[in-house]
Enzyme design. Sequence first.
Site, PDB file in Angstrom:
ATOM      1  N   HIS A  56       9.140   4.851  25.343  1.00  0.00           N
ATOM      2  CA  HIS A  56       9.421   4.104  24.114  1.00  0.00           C
ATOM      3  C   HIS A  56      10.741   4.587  23.509  1.00  0.00           C
ATOM      4  CE1 HIS A  56       7.432   7.684  22.548  1.00  0.00           C
ATOM      5  NE2 HIS A  56       7.789   7.383  21.320  1.00  0.00           N
ATOM      6  N   HIS A  58      11.814   5.868  20.540  1.00  0.00           N
ATOM      7  CA  HIS A  58      12.051   6.864  19.501  1.00  0.00           C
ATOM      8  C   HIS A  58      13.063   7.918  19.952  1.00  0.00           C
ATOM      9  CE1 HIS A  58       8.135   5.935  17.080  1.00  0.00           C
ATOM     10  NE2 HIS A  58       9.140   5.137  16.775  1.00  0.00           N
ATOM     11  N   ASP A  60      13.420  11.071  19.697  1.00  0.00           N
ATOM     12  CA  ASP A  60      13.013  12.320  20.338  1.00  0.00           C
ATOM     13  C   ASP A  60      12.503  12.110  21.759  1.00  0.00           C
ATOM     14  OD1 ASP A  60      10.735  11.021  19.234  1.00  0.00           O
ATOM     15  OD2 ASP A  60       9.591  12.885  19.292  1.00  0.00           O
ATOM     16  N   HIS A  61      12.605  10.896  22.259  1.00  0.00           N
ATOM     17  CA  HIS A  61      12.264  10.607  23.652  1.00  0.00           C
ATOM     18  C   HIS A  61      13.454  10.087  24.459  1.00  0.00           C
ATOM     19  CE1 HIS A  61       7.783  11.009  23.419  1.00  0.00           C
ATOM     20  NE2 HIS A  61       8.112  10.969  22.144  1.00  0.00           N
ATOM     21  N   HIS A 114       1.903   2.631  18.789  1.00  0.00           N
ATOM     22  CA  HIS A 114       2.850   3.595  18.229  1.00  0.00           C
ATOM     23  C   HIS A 114       4.177   2.899  17.976  1.00  0.00           C
ATOM     24  CE1 HIS A 114       4.593   7.512  17.478  1.00  0.00           C
ATOM     25  NE2 HIS A 114       5.514   7.319  18.407  1.00  0.00           N
ATOM     26  N   ASP A 133       3.565   8.581  23.612  1.00  0.00           N
ATOM     27  CA  ASP A 133       2.951   8.895  22.319  1.00  0.00           C
ATOM     28  C   ASP A 133       1.797   7.952  21.988  1.00  0.00           C
ATOM     29  OD1 ASP A 133       4.821  10.872  22.139  1.00  0.00           O
ATOM     30  OD2 ASP A 133       5.838  10.086  20.358  1.00  0.00           O
ATOM     31  N   HIS A 171       3.799  15.137  23.387  1.00  0.00           N
ATOM     32  CA  HIS A 171       3.930  16.244  22.438  1.00  0.00           C
ATOM     33  C   HIS A 171       2.827  17.272  22.633  1.00  0.00           C
ATOM     34  CE1 HIS A 171       7.057  14.483  19.784  1.00  0.00           C
ATOM     35  NE2 HIS A 171       6.526  13.328  20.174  1.00  0.00           N
TER      36      HIS A 171
END
Length: 255
Positions: A56, A58, A60-61, A114, A133, A171
């Site tokens: 996805h 985001h 932080d990915h 998400h 996530d 995570h």
Amino acid sequence: MPAQIEVFPCRSDNIGVLIHDPATGATAAIDAPEADPILEVLAARNWSLTDILVTHKHADHVEGILPLKDRYDIRVVGPGAEADAIPGIDVTVHDGDVVKVGQLAAKVIATPGHTAGHIAYWFEREEALFAGDTLFALGCGRIFENTPEEMWQSLQKLAALPDATRLYCGHEYTQSNARFALAVTPDDPALRERAAAIDATRAAGKLTIPSTLGEEKATNPFLRAGEPALAKAVSLENGRAADVFAALRRWKDKF
């Protein structure tokens, strides 16, 4: 030859994952939270990165994608619905598509909740699910762009996979997720045993990932919303599982 999978920490609490096909030398990163830890593991294993499979959009990915592209000639695969927000994407995929990493094959599973375009990658032969996530060990992702009903349906898709499937999530939230799960069903013996094992693992400085889907189905409150004990915990006896799930997610958001 079986696939080799390496799991390692990234950023403050992200999980980095590499899956390697010994037969061809192909190696894929599942998401790219940051470049340096991925490069360190590649160097330690003497692997070359060939692919990044994005779950996805985001930050932080995906923040490690472009630095990794500067070092390797790699193919970036990601959800078509979020292509505009994924830097360096080369190939877009959708529910039911198959992605190859060397001779390894992953089925794409759409898991909106998400984010609206979130996807998971299921390597059936390797018994490995990369859920991003959507599904965490003892938890699930926050719902940012969809409804609780849609997230519940996405979780049901993943729960339908075989119990032996190893769950790799985005995570290291397992210890805090265990505290919430114990608040929901404090007298559950299987959960108490698992929570104690998680505490010991983290105290030893180790990651709790992967778990198995069998473990998750037995102890993860978000996959157990159809059980009477979970419905009772949110005062929705005889309620729909999707409504119980929504109540659990609201509780977790404030936990």
